[in-house]
Scaffold this motif. Structure first.
Motif, PDB file in Angstrom:
ATOM      1  N   THR A  12       0.693  -1.258  -0.249  1.00  0.00           N
ATOM      2  CA  THR A  12      -0.025   0.107  -0.207  1.00  0.00           C
ATOM      3  C   THR A  12       0.913   1.371  -0.144  1.00  0.00           C
ATOM      4  OG1 THR A  12       0.196  -0.076   2.345  1.00  0.00           O
ATOM      5  CG2 THR A  12      -1.871  -1.046   1.292  1.00  0.00           C
ATOM      6  N   SER A  17       3.294   0.289  -3.853  1.00  0.00           N
ATOM      7  CA  SER A  17       2.028   0.333  -4.841  1.00  0.00           C
ATOM      8  C   SER A  17       2.498   0.530  -6.211  1.00  0.00           C
ATOM      9  CB  SER A  17       1.008   1.252  -4.510  1.00  0.00           C
ATOM     10  OG  SER A  17       1.673   2.465  -4.543  1.00  0.00           O
ATOM     11  N   THR A  20       4.099  -2.903  -7.407  1.00  0.00           N
ATOM     12  CA  THR A  20       2.698  -3.729  -7.641  1.00  0.00           C
ATOM     13  C   THR A  20       2.276  -3.620  -8.849  1.00  0.00           C
ATOM     14  OG1 THR A  20       2.183  -3.891  -5.181  1.00  0.00           O
ATOM     15  CG2 THR A  20       0.561  -4.562  -6.758  1.00  0.00           C
ATOM     16  N   SER A  34      -0.989  -6.256   3.217  1.00  0.00           N
ATOM     17  CA  SER A  34      -1.201  -5.025   4.153  1.00  0.00           C
ATOM     18  C   SER A  34      -1.490  -5.845   5.386  1.00  0.00           C
ATOM     19  CB  SER A  34      -2.100  -4.295   3.228  1.00  0.00           C
ATOM     20  OG  SER A  34      -2.719  -3.250   4.120  1.00  0.00           O
ATOM     21  N   LYS A  39      -8.541  -1.541   4.073  1.00  0.00           N
ATOM     22  CA  LYS A  39      -8.043  -0.291   3.473  1.00  0.00           C
ATOM     23  C   LYS A  39      -7.271  -0.586   2.239  1.00  0.00           C
ATOM     24  CE  LYS A  39      -7.274   2.057   7.740  1.00  0.00           C
ATOM     25  NZ  LYS A  39      -6.150   2.280   8.610  1.00  0.00           N
ATOM     26  N   ALA A  40      -6.754  -1.739   1.886  1.00  0.00           N
ATOM     27  CA  ALA A  40      -5.697  -1.870   0.731  1.00  0.00           C
ATOM     28  C   ALA A  40      -6.725  -2.492  -0.374  1.00  0.00           C
ATOM     29  CB  ALA A  40      -4.878  -3.148   1.397  1.00  0.00           C
ATOM     30  N   SER A  41      -7.752  -2.465  -0.251  1.00  0.00           N
ATOM     31  CA  SER A  41      -8.938  -3.086  -1.322  1.00  0.00           C
ATOM     32  C   SER A  41      -8.521  -2.151  -2.810  1.00  0.00           C
ATOM     33  CB  SER A  41     -10.234  -3.020  -1.222  1.00  0.00           C
ATOM     34  OG  SER A  41     -10.781  -1.711  -1.090  1.00  0.00           O
ATOM     35  N   TRP A  42      -8.124  -0.753  -3.097  1.00  0.00           N
ATOM     36  CA  TRP A  42      -7.887  -0.199  -3.982  1.00  0.00           C
ATOM     37  C   TRP A  42      -6.669  -0.961  -4.903  1.00  0.00           C
ATOM     38  CZ3 TRP A  42      -2.967   1.847  -4.661  1.00  0.00           C
ATOM     39  CH2 TRP A  42      -2.231   2.017  -3.032  1.00  0.00           C
ATOM     40  N   LEU A  43      -5.922  -1.770  -4.212  1.00  0.00           N
ATOM     41  CA  LEU A  43      -4.688  -2.323  -5.001  1.00  0.00           C
ATOM     42  C   LEU A  43      -5.286  -3.103  -5.865  1.00  0.00           C
ATOM     43  CD1 LEU A  43      -2.452  -3.064  -1.845  1.00  0.00           C
ATOM     44  CD2 LEU A  43      -1.877  -1.395  -3.705  1.00  0.00           C
ATOM     45  N   ILE A  52      -5.031  -9.261  -2.654  1.00  0.00           N
ATOM     46  CA  ILE A  52      -4.452  -8.905  -1.362  1.00  0.00           C
ATOM     47  C   ILE A  52      -4.420  -9.868  -0.321  1.00  0.00           C
ATOM     48  CG2 ILE A  52      -4.885  -7.076   0.397  1.00  0.00           C
ATOM     49  CD1 ILE A  52      -6.577  -5.774  -1.914  1.00  0.00           C
ATOM     50  N   ASP A 201      -1.986   5.580  -4.267  1.00  0.00           N
ATOM     51  CA  ASP A 201      -2.847   5.532  -3.171  1.00  0.00           C
ATOM     52  C   ASP A 201      -3.958   6.440  -3.431  1.00  0.00           C
ATOM     53  OD1 ASP A 201      -4.441   5.665  -0.801  1.00  0.00           O
ATOM     54  OD2 ASP A 201      -2.800   5.112   0.402  1.00  0.00           O
TER      55      ASP A 201
END
Ligand SMILES: NC(=O)c1ccc[n+]([C@@H]2O[C@H](COP(=O)([O-])OP(=O)(O)OC[C@H]3O[C@@H](n4cnc5c(N)ncnc54)[C@H](OP(=O)(O)O)[C@@H]3O)[C@@H](O)[C@H]2O)c1
Length: 330
Positions: A12, A17, A20, A34, A39-43, A52, A201
């Motif tokens: 993250t 990121s 990644t 993470s 909170k890391a779902s945007w990855l 994730i 992010d």
């Protein structure tokens, strides 16, 4: 690369990121770790093949137990986690968790481990700026760093020393324990200084570097005169490309400067003036010898051997200013 699996610890983060995203663009499946998977779902929006995984980095045994599952079938693991707090906790975090990663990678037959370190480990006392720094020769003195309360750079120096030892090598990346080296993953260490460029992010601007740039552009700092000094900079996307290139290159091992070069502040603020229409750099300080001040020199040979073309400074700063405007941060 389609069949390859990469694990990114600290996915993250600013660097993690970007690593990644690049791995996904190259067709790899990426396990992005993470502490907080929600909170890391945007990855997962960074590209195909990104999943994730929760990972609570803590002490040796507990971390290893989780890593055994995460590293199963992985070809390469990146350790991009870290923080800058000036306390012993930072040293323990970096040293213990990178050792856990290397040892578990060894157990699981992971081919390569890449650690994001910093230039803070490459500053021996008394080294002149005009002497080109070398990844192989130049190490900071961790005892001196600790005595001066510089826990964050000391953490990087001690992490690197511990990591080399764990793979049977010395500071110069020479094999000193053949059996251990043979049984260990290939170790790569990246040494960046200031990292700039757009943050992936989607949340608020984070870290040290981007909020600092906002303050500079808003003339909340560095407003009186241009400092007679230099700063070693790299674009975050280029740093990610160096991480991935080193991981993919079977003959890459040891430290690599994650640095484009060291630019004088006159050049940096001048370039900001060109790419940011409402920013005018301050003047020079009277009596300062700006021409006589040599920016920190680097031996770029090892970095260049990775074959990554780095962006010019103006492109990095232009993209950064565009990003900060979109965010409403400047
Ligand atoms: N940014 C720079 O200009 C710069 C320059 C030189 C060196 N570096 C070094 O490069 C590395 C990466 O930097 P960065 O800017 O990408 O950092 P970052 O944006 O702050 O991200 C670091 C990641 O590490 C994880 N992390 C932080 N504290 C943790 C903890 N206590 N336990 C477990 N995980 C934790 C976090 O992931 P979760 O919260 O998702 O778990 C976080 O996303 C760091 O070691 C940094 O010191 C950075």
């Amino acid at each position: 690369m389609k069949a390859m699996k990469a694990v990114v610890i600290g996915a993250t983060g600013y660097v993690g990121s970007s690593v990644t995203q690049l791995l996904s663009q190259k067709g790899m499946s990426v396990v992005a770790c993470s502490r907080d998977v929600r909170k890391a779902s945007w990855l997962t929006n960074l590209g195909d093949g990104v999943t994730i995984s929760p990972l609570q980095l803590s002490k040796g045994g507990e971390t290893k137990e989780q890593l055994r599952v995460i590293l199963d079938g992985a070809d390469v693991a990146f350790f991009c986690a870290g923080f800058e707090q000036q306390s012993q906790e930072t040293v323990d975090f970096m040293c213990e968790n990178t050792l856990s990663l290397i040892e578990t990678a060894k157990e699981k037959g992971v081919g390569c481990v890449v650690l994001t370190s910093s230039g803070g480990s490459t500053n021996p006392k008394g080294l002149e700026d005009s002497t080109p720094k070398s990844e192989v020769l130049h190490f900071s003195d961790p005892e001196d760093q600790l005595a001066r309360g510089k826990f964050s750079p000391a953490a990087k120096t001690l992490m690197e020393i511990g990591a080399f030892k764990a793979v049977g090598r010395n500071h110069k990346n020479e094999v000193v324990d053949e059996a251990l080296a043979e049984a260990s993953p290939r170790l790569v260490i990246m040494n960046p200084n200031l990292i700039l460029g757009p943050q992936l992010d989607p949340g608020d601007i984070k870290g040290n570097s981007l909020p600092w740039v906002c303050r500079i552009l808003k003339k909340q700092t560095m407003s009186e005169h241009i400092p007679n000094d230099s700063m070693s900079i790299i674009d975050v996307r280029d740093l990610a490309a160096l991480h991935v290139a080193a991981a993919m290159n079977e003959s890459a091992s040891g430290r690599y400067f994650g640095v484009n070069k060291s630019f004088s502040w006159k050049e940096i603020l001048g370039a900001f003036g060109e790419v940011c229409e409402d920013y005018t750099p301050p003047g020079l300080k009277e009596g300062e010898d700006y021409e006589g001040k040599v920016p920190t020199q680097f031996d770029h040979t090892r970095k260049e051997s990775l074959g990554v073309e780095l962006r010019p400074l103006k492109e990095t700063l232009g993209d950064l200013v565009g990003f900060l405007r979109e965010k409403g941060a400047i």
